[in-house]
Design a protein around this motif. Structure first.
Motif, mmCIF file in Angstrom:
data_model
loop_
_atom_site.group_PDB
_atom_site.id
_atom_site.type_symbol
_atom_site.label_atom_id
_atom_site.label_comp_id
_atom_site.label_asym_id
_atom_site.label_seq_id
_atom_site.Cartn_x
_atom_site.Cartn_y
_atom_site.Cartn_z
ATOM 1 N N GLU A 174 -78.932 -66.042 -21.802
ATOM 2 C CA GLU A 174 -80.168 -67.637 -22.810
ATOM 3 C C GLU A 174 -80.394 -68.638 -22.483
ATOM 4 O O GLU A 174 -81.577 -69.190 -23.334
ATOM 5 C CB GLU A 174 -79.029 -66.619 -24.234
ATOM 6 C CG GLU A 174 -79.879 -65.599 -24.397
ATOM 7 C CD GLU A 174 -78.810 -65.332 -25.720
ATOM 8 O OE1 GLU A 174 -78.417 -66.049 -26.222
ATOM 9 O OE2 GLU A 174 -78.948 -63.761 -25.942
ATOM 10 N N ARG B 195 -83.366 -56.620 -24.280
ATOM 11 C CA ARG B 195 -83.015 -56.991 -24.123
ATOM 12 C C ARG B 195 -82.837 -57.899 -26.160
ATOM 13 O O ARG B 195 -84.042 -58.736 -26.009
ATOM 14 C CB ARG B 195 -81.855 -58.319 -23.580
ATOM 15 C CG ARG B 195 -81.097 -58.954 -23.494
ATOM 16 C CD ARG B 195 -80.270 -59.630 -22.317
ATOM 17 N NE ARG B 195 -80.754 -59.062 -21.235
ATOM 18 C CZ ARG B 195 -79.300 -58.514 -20.959
ATOM 19 N NH1 ARG B 195 -78.511 -58.511 -21.371
ATOM 20 N NH2 ARG B 195 -79.558 -57.958 -19.324
ATOM 21 N N ARG B 196 -82.391 -58.009 -26.958
ATOM 22 C CA ARG B 196 -82.115 -58.546 -28.513
ATOM 23 C C ARG B 196 -82.413 -60.777 -27.677
ATOM 24 O O ARG B 196 -81.736 -60.896 -27.114
ATOM 25 C CB ARG B 196 -81.131 -58.139 -29.185
ATOM 26 C CG ARG B 196 -81.731 -57.076 -29.449
ATOM 27 C CD ARG B 196 -80.180 -56.244 -30.700
ATOM 28 N NE ARG B 196 -80.962 -55.045 -30.813
ATOM 29 C CZ ARG B 196 -79.797 -54.706 -32.067
ATOM 30 N NH1 ARG B 196 -79.029 -55.298 -32.789
ATOM 31 N NH2 ARG B 196 -80.018 -53.460 -32.434
ATOM 32 N N ARG C 191 -79.867 -55.217 -15.760
ATOM 33 C CA ARG C 191 -78.583 -56.171 -15.591
ATOM 34 C C ARG C 191 -77.643 -56.486 -14.394
ATOM 35 O O ARG C 191 -78.033 -55.284 -13.030
ATOM 36 C CB ARG C 191 -77.466 -55.016 -16.749
ATOM 37 C CG ARG C 191 -77.941 -54.883 -18.122
ATOM 38 C CD ARG C 191 -77.019 -54.234 -19.233
ATOM 39 N NE ARG C 191 -76.074 -55.399 -18.931
ATOM 40 C CZ ARG C 191 -75.662 -55.419 -20.346
ATOM 41 N NH1 ARG C 191 -76.647 -56.138 -21.152
ATOM 42 N NH2 ARG C 191 -74.339 -56.498 -20.257
ATOM 43 N N PRO D 41 -77.300 -62.304 -31.647
ATOM 44 C CA PRO D 41 -77.548 -60.465 -30.500
ATOM 45 C C PRO D 41 -76.239 -59.569 -30.976
ATOM 46 O O PRO D 41 -74.689 -60.114 -30.873
ATOM 47 C CB PRO D 41 -77.148 -61.527 -29.151
ATOM 48 C CG PRO D 41 -77.802 -62.371 -29.213
ATOM 49 C CD PRO D 41 -77.097 -62.300 -30.915
ATOM 50 N N LYS E 50 -76.696 -55.671 -27.824
ATOM 51 C CA LYS E 50 -77.160 -56.298 -28.199
ATOM 52 C C LYS E 50 -78.567 -56.002 -26.867
ATOM 53 O O LYS E 50 -79.330 -56.483 -26.519
ATOM 54 C CB LYS E 50 -76.369 -57.009 -26.105
ATOM 55 C CG LYS E 50 -74.987 -57.960 -27.514
ATOM 56 C CD LYS E 50 -74.553 -58.807 -27.035
ATOM 57 C CE LYS E 50 -73.828 -59.896 -27.002
ATOM 58 N NZ LYS E 50 -73.163 -60.588 -26.294
ATOM 59 N N VAL E 51 -78.824 -54.593 -25.966
ATOM 60 C CA VAL E 51 -79.196 -54.424 -25.826
ATOM 61 C C VAL E 51 -80.694 -52.669 -25.980
ATOM 62 O O VAL E 51 -79.110 -51.809 -26.456
ATOM 63 C CB VAL E 51 -79.602 -53.869 -24.382
ATOM 64 C CG1 VAL E 51 -80.617 -53.235 -23.073
ATOM 65 C CG2 VAL E 51 -78.674 -55.065 -22.647
ATOM 66 N N ASP F 166 -76.314 -50.334 -18.018
ATOM 67 C CA ASP F 166 -75.811 -49.916 -18.929
ATOM 68 C C ASP F 166 -75.599 -49.032 -19.754
ATOM 69 O O ASP F 166 -76.172 -48.220 -20.771
ATOM 70 C CB ASP F 166 -76.553 -51.191 -20.135
ATOM 71 C CG ASP F 166 -75.647 -51.179 -21.694
ATOM 72 O OD1 ASP F 166 -74.991 -50.733 -21.657
ATOM 73 O OD2 ASP F 166 -75.937 -52.802 -22.189
#
Length: 343
Positions: free
Chosen positions: A54, A313-314, A5, A212, A303-304, A99
């Motif tokens: 994204e 990551r989704r 990230r 997400p 989200k992760v 994260d």
């Protein structure tokens, strides 16, 4: 794919770092990662190239040292790049972050196969459908109307699932399952490991689309609503599914709000056993026996996800096809402490 990230320095100061945020650059503007690596590799060894978001129009270039990122910044920022057809790149320094939310939920190991879970009746089949079949299924549901819930969209076929009572109205039949499900149902019925007395005449389908960060609160599919086999096909994106077995008399009082669920998970509560499994796209999960009747299943609202030592990551969406058979009488399972029919 493990994704670090990155973010801008919060104090607004332009701070040199080995990481560059590059806008107007990525697959969505016709530039492959190999092309990007070739251009930025001229200024130093590139450690990695990652999608910044994204959109497909912004990437993170990660060098091994600051001198390389400084050279690339000086040469390419705001200047036409001949190798990219004269495209102008907009670059700023970026910093890698940790994260903490992912770290806080990483206390439970994540398995990649059901056999490692040691939960009777739990099965996971990788690549149950092909890439082509996956896209055909997504196109089929996207051509039909969605019903909007608070945080996700759903479609129901055969019978509508009523979330307020966690059951179905068996007097209201919506018709046969759609034709696009025929190959999936036929493939399920051909499973050689299923007992001969297993009823695979499935008649209820719920399609869920998860954006997400949206998950699912811990629950057991109502015993009196469905028979003992529950199939869940994951499409478009991955997720982690956690399984919890609560002590007798405790499970009925568990929270349903996501904030309370996260707080409970972080407290290492001794009143339940936690296990987790990674569900990749195109995989089919089967809940039967103890896994279906006695274990809560839950998708964390993140989200992760952390799978072993990798951060995943989704995707922009995950679509699940949950296929079940509506029960016509009371449940007579061997797990009365979790059964609404036997309480």
């Amino acid at each position: 794919m493990a994704l670090p990230r990155f973010t801008r320095p919060k104090d607004g100061i332009v701070r040199h770092s080995p990481h560059l945020f590059v806008a107007n650059c990525g697959p969505a503007v016709g530039l492959s990662y190999d092309q990007i690596a070739s251009v930025f590799g001229a200024y130093g060894e590139v450690k990695g190239i990652y999608p910044a978001d994204e959109s497909g129009t912004r990437v993170i270039i990660s060098y091994n040292d600051i001198s390389s990122s400084q050279a690339a910044m000086k040469a390419l920022n705001g200047n036409p790049c001949r190798s990219f057809g004269g495209r102008y790149l907009h670059i700023r320094y970026s910093v890698q972050t940790v994260d903490t939310k992912v770290n806080s939920i990483a206390s439970v190991p994540v398995s990649t196969s059901a056999s490692d879970m040691d939960i009777p009746g739990l099965y996971l089949f990788h690549d149950f459908v092909t890439n082509t079949e996956e896209q055909e299924l997504l196109d089929a549901v996207d051509s039909r109307p969605w019903k909007h819930l608070a945080k996700r969209r759903v479609q129901h076929y055969g019978y509508e699932f009523c979330y307020d009572i966690r059951n179905v109205n068996t007097n209201h039949n919506l018709g046969e399952l759609p034709s696009f499900m025929s190959p999936i149902l036929e493939r399920i019925r051909s499973f050689p490991f299923l007992h001969q007395d297993a009823d695979t005449s499935l008649d209820q389908l719920t399609v869920n689309e998860y954006p997400p960060g949206v998950g699912l609160s811990p629950h057991i599919d109502t015993h009196s609503a469905f028979e003992r086999l529950i199939f869940s096909l994951s499409l478009a994106g991955p997720c982690i599914m956690e399984f919890r077995k609560y002590a007798a008399g405790v499970w009925q009082d568990q929270p349903t709000q996501s904030s309370d669920v996260e707080k409970l998970a972080d407290e290492n509560n001794s009143s339940f056993v936690r296990k987790a499994i990674y569900l990749p796209p195109r995989s089919l999960l089967l809940l039967s026996g103890e896994a279906r009747y006695a274990w809560h299943h839950y998708i964390p609202h993140h989200k992760v996800d952390k799978v072993n030592d990798s951060l995943i990551r989704r995707s922009s969406r995950r679509v699940s096809f949950t296929i079940r058979k509506v029960r016509r009488g009371p449940c007579r399972c061997e797990f009365p402490e979790y059964c609404d029919s036997l309480r």
